[in-house]
Design a protein around this motif. Structure first.
Motif, mmCIF file in Angstrom:
data_model
loop_
_atom_site.group_PDB
_atom_site.id
_atom_site.type_symbol
_atom_site.label_atom_id
_atom_site.label_comp_id
_atom_site.label_asym_id
_atom_site.label_seq_id
_atom_site.Cartn_x
_atom_site.Cartn_y
_atom_site.Cartn_z
ATOM 1 N N ASN A 278 2.831 12.541 79.432
ATOM 2 C CA ASN A 278 3.761 11.439 79.684
ATOM 3 C C ASN A 278 4.788 11.828 80.741
ATOM 4 O OD1 ASN A 278 2.482 9.810 77.841
ATOM 5 N ND2 ASN A 278 3.997 10.084 76.236
ATOM 6 N N ASN B 129 0.391 16.715 70.056
ATOM 7 C CA ASN B 129 1.574 15.899 70.343
ATOM 8 C C ASN B 129 2.361 16.462 71.515
ATOM 9 O OD1 ASN B 129 0.948 14.181 68.249
ATOM 10 N ND2 ASN B 129 2.292 15.209 66.787
ATOM 11 N N LYS C 107 0.463 15.536 74.640
ATOM 12 C CA LYS C 107 0.636 14.111 74.955
ATOM 13 C C LYS C 107 1.982 13.879 75.633
ATOM 14 C CE LYS C 107 -2.367 12.126 71.452
ATOM 15 N NZ LYS C 107 -2.456 11.271 70.266
ATOM 16 N N ARG C 108 3.013 14.516 75.119
ATOM 17 C CA ARG C 108 4.338 14.365 75.745
ATOM 18 C C ARG C 108 4.352 14.960 77.142
ATOM 19 N NH1 ARG C 108 7.261 15.890 70.208
ATOM 20 N NH2 ARG C 108 7.294 13.813 69.312
ATOM 21 N N ASP D 166 3.285 9.852 65.238
ATOM 22 C CA ASP D 166 4.021 9.527 64.022
ATOM 23 C C ASP D 166 5.093 10.579 63.778
ATOM 24 O OD1 ASP D 166 2.340 7.383 63.630
ATOM 25 O OD2 ASP D 166 0.973 8.519 62.340
ATOM 26 N N TRP E 127 -0.394 6.485 79.735
ATOM 27 C CA TRP E 127 0.741 6.770 78.881
ATOM 28 C C TRP E 127 0.261 6.877 77.442
ATOM 29 C CZ3 TRP E 127 5.457 8.102 80.432
ATOM 30 C CH2 TRP E 127 6.483 8.141 79.493
ATOM 31 N N ASN E 128 0.581 7.972 76.772
ATOM 32 C CA ASN E 128 0.222 8.168 75.378
ATOM 33 C C ASN E 128 1.326 7.630 74.493
ATOM 34 O OD1 ASN E 128 -2.291 9.778 75.529
ATOM 35 N ND2 ASN E 128 -0.980 11.159 76.689
ATOM 36 N N LYS E 129 0.926 6.970 73.409
ATOM 37 C CA LYS E 129 1.918 6.481 72.457
ATOM 38 C C LYS E 129 2.552 7.662 71.752
ATOM 39 C CE LYS E 129 -0.378 2.134 71.583
ATOM 40 N NZ LYS E 129 -1.014 1.274 70.587
ATOM 41 N N PHE E 130 3.780 7.470 71.321
ATOM 42 C CA PHE E 130 4.461 8.543 70.618
ATOM 43 C C PHE E 130 3.798 8.769 69.267
ATOM 44 C CE2 PHE E 130 7.834 7.262 73.557
ATOM 45 C CZ PHE E 130 8.089 8.490 74.119
ATOM 46 N N THR F 228 -6.138 6.398 79.625
ATOM 47 C CA THR F 228 -4.807 5.822 79.625
ATOM 48 C C THR F 228 -3.873 6.658 80.492
ATOM 49 O OG1 THR F 228 -2.972 5.122 78.217
ATOM 50 C CG2 THR F 228 -4.151 7.087 77.532
#
Length: 83
Positions: free
Chosen positions: A17, A10, A13-14, A79, A74-77, A72
């Motif tokens: 972004n 996570n 991923k941020r 959970d 942009w990674n989705k946030f 991709t």
């Protein structure tokens, strides 16, 4: 995958972004320069500047594909339960 590994994914991923915002901001700046008339040689301007922006996006997409298995920008946030 353990909880620590999920948290690290996570974080990465941020990070990707945030890295995506850098070429996006640069592209916006270049568009403002074009709109205000600060460019005299269009072909050189587009080749050198937007080529770098495109390269930045390609590198980010390739890194996302290598590390996360998705092509991709942009990674989705994640959970909320995992963070």
């Amino acid at each position: 995958m353990s909880g620590d590994a999920k948290r690290m994914m996570n974080i990465f991923k941020r990070l990707f972004n945030v890295l995506t915002l850098i070429p996006t901001g640069y592209a916006i700046l270049l568009l403002l320069v074009m709109i205000t008339g600060g460019v005299s040689r269009w072909t050189e301007f587009l080749l050198y500047n937007f080529g770098g922006v495109a390269l930045g996006y390609i590198l980010i997409a390739a890194a996302n594909y290598i590390f996360f298995g998705k092509l991709t920008l942009w990674n989705k946030f994640p959970d909320k339960a995992n963070s």
